[in-house]
Design a protein around this motif. Sequence first.
Motif, short mmCIF file in Angstrom:
data_model
loop_
_atom_site.label_atom_id
_atom_site.label_comp_id
_atom_site.label_asym_id
_atom_site.label_seq_id
_atom_site.Cartn_x
_atom_site.Cartn_y
_atom_site.Cartn_z
N LEU A 38 -8.25 -73.42 -21.73
CA LEU A 38 -6.94 -72.88 -21.33
C LEU A 38 -6.40 -73.63 -20.13
N ALA A 39 -7.27 -73.94 -19.18
CA ALA A 39 -6.84 -74.67 -18.00
C ALA A 39 -6.31 -76.05 -18.37
N TRP A 40 -6.97 -76.71 -19.32
CA TRP A 40 -6.48 -78.02 -19.77
C TRP A 40 -5.12 -77.89 -20.45
N LEU A 41 -4.95 -76.88 -21.29
CA LEU A 41 -3.67 -76.68 -21.96
C LEU A 41 -2.56 -76.39 -20.96
N VAL A 42 -2.87 -75.62 -19.93
CA VAL A 42 -1.87 -75.34 -18.90
C VAL A 42 -1.52 -76.62 -18.15
N HIS A 43 -2.51 -77.43 -17.85
CA HIS A 43 -2.24 -78.69 -17.17
C HIS A 43 -1.38 -79.60 -18.04
N ARG A 44 -1.72 -79.66 -19.33
CA ARG A 44 -1.03 -80.61 -20.23
C ARG A 44 0.36 -80.15 -20.61
#
Length: 338
Positions: free
Chosen positions: A315-321
């Motif tokens: 989820l953190a990666w998706l938020v970053h991307r």
Amino acid sequence: MFALDGLRLLAALSVVAYHYTARVGSWPKKPEAIFPAVFPVTAYGWLGVHLFFLISGFVICMSCWGKPLRDFFVSRVVRLYPAYWFGVLATTVTLAVFPKGNRHLPWTDVLTNLTMLQEPLGVPSVDGAYWSLFAELRFYVLFAVVAWWGLTYRRVLVFCCVWATASMLFAKAEPGPLRLLVMPEYSWYFIAGIAFYLMYHFRPNLMLTAIVLLCFGAGLPATLKMWRSTEAYVGRLVPAWPVVLILAVSFALLGLVATGRLSWIRWRWLTYAGAVTYPLYLMHQMIGWELFHAFSPRVPTYPLLALVTIGMVLLAWLVHRYVERPLGRRLKKGLVRL
């Protein structure tokens, strides 16, 4: 700098491990009883925040060197707010959908949280982990003064000495606006991070080494005071000596970065890991706790812990991307036009 990204990841995972396997309230039962093997280690994971403060002093000085105050302001807003806004809203929605653990705040308090100024305004935070963000904001306000003046070795060194002196003078002062701004509880870690950057950008010398050692020793009383409160947070008072050891290792690791001893680390995956640390820090605590409370009766403990941890990283990666990067670009364009 790949080593810095690695340290960011280490700090973030330490805090996650603390909140998921040591913090009272994270599971229906006491984490010490659920995770007896890892609890003695993860009970100190809260010190990952102090490593974050060290890194922040280093990185802010590095990112602002040779740039005007306006660029400093824009870079901090773009870095902090897009992921934070998403984290506040995502956490609030999760607390509303899974009402088994904590209740969500009134929507007026949620709106105040979006400013990141809830602490001085006397409003509860949507997520307890947000307390460190106000410390970062105060550091930015103070560092903006020397950024406006123009960053040079001598000026930054004077800034460190003045802030350290003020921290000593206000350490025992009554609460008030000046003490709030100086924040003698955490200032030593930011100052040490700045001194480490000066070592990196110029060269290590006796003065900078003395500042780092001073910060290490002067930061211990306030940090050990935080340690005494661990009884309320983890269920019992854990030994104090690992606090000193972990802080010493944190200082040593950043010292290795500052002196180039970790420049051999060039693992490109660390760049992606460093990118997810901020969104992960913002969202992991309350959302993870709600998932533990909602599914622990039906899912075995360790698989649930692994699924939630991996899920929060994804989820953190998706938020970053898909949130932090595109919204940050738009926000930057809008601020530059002002």
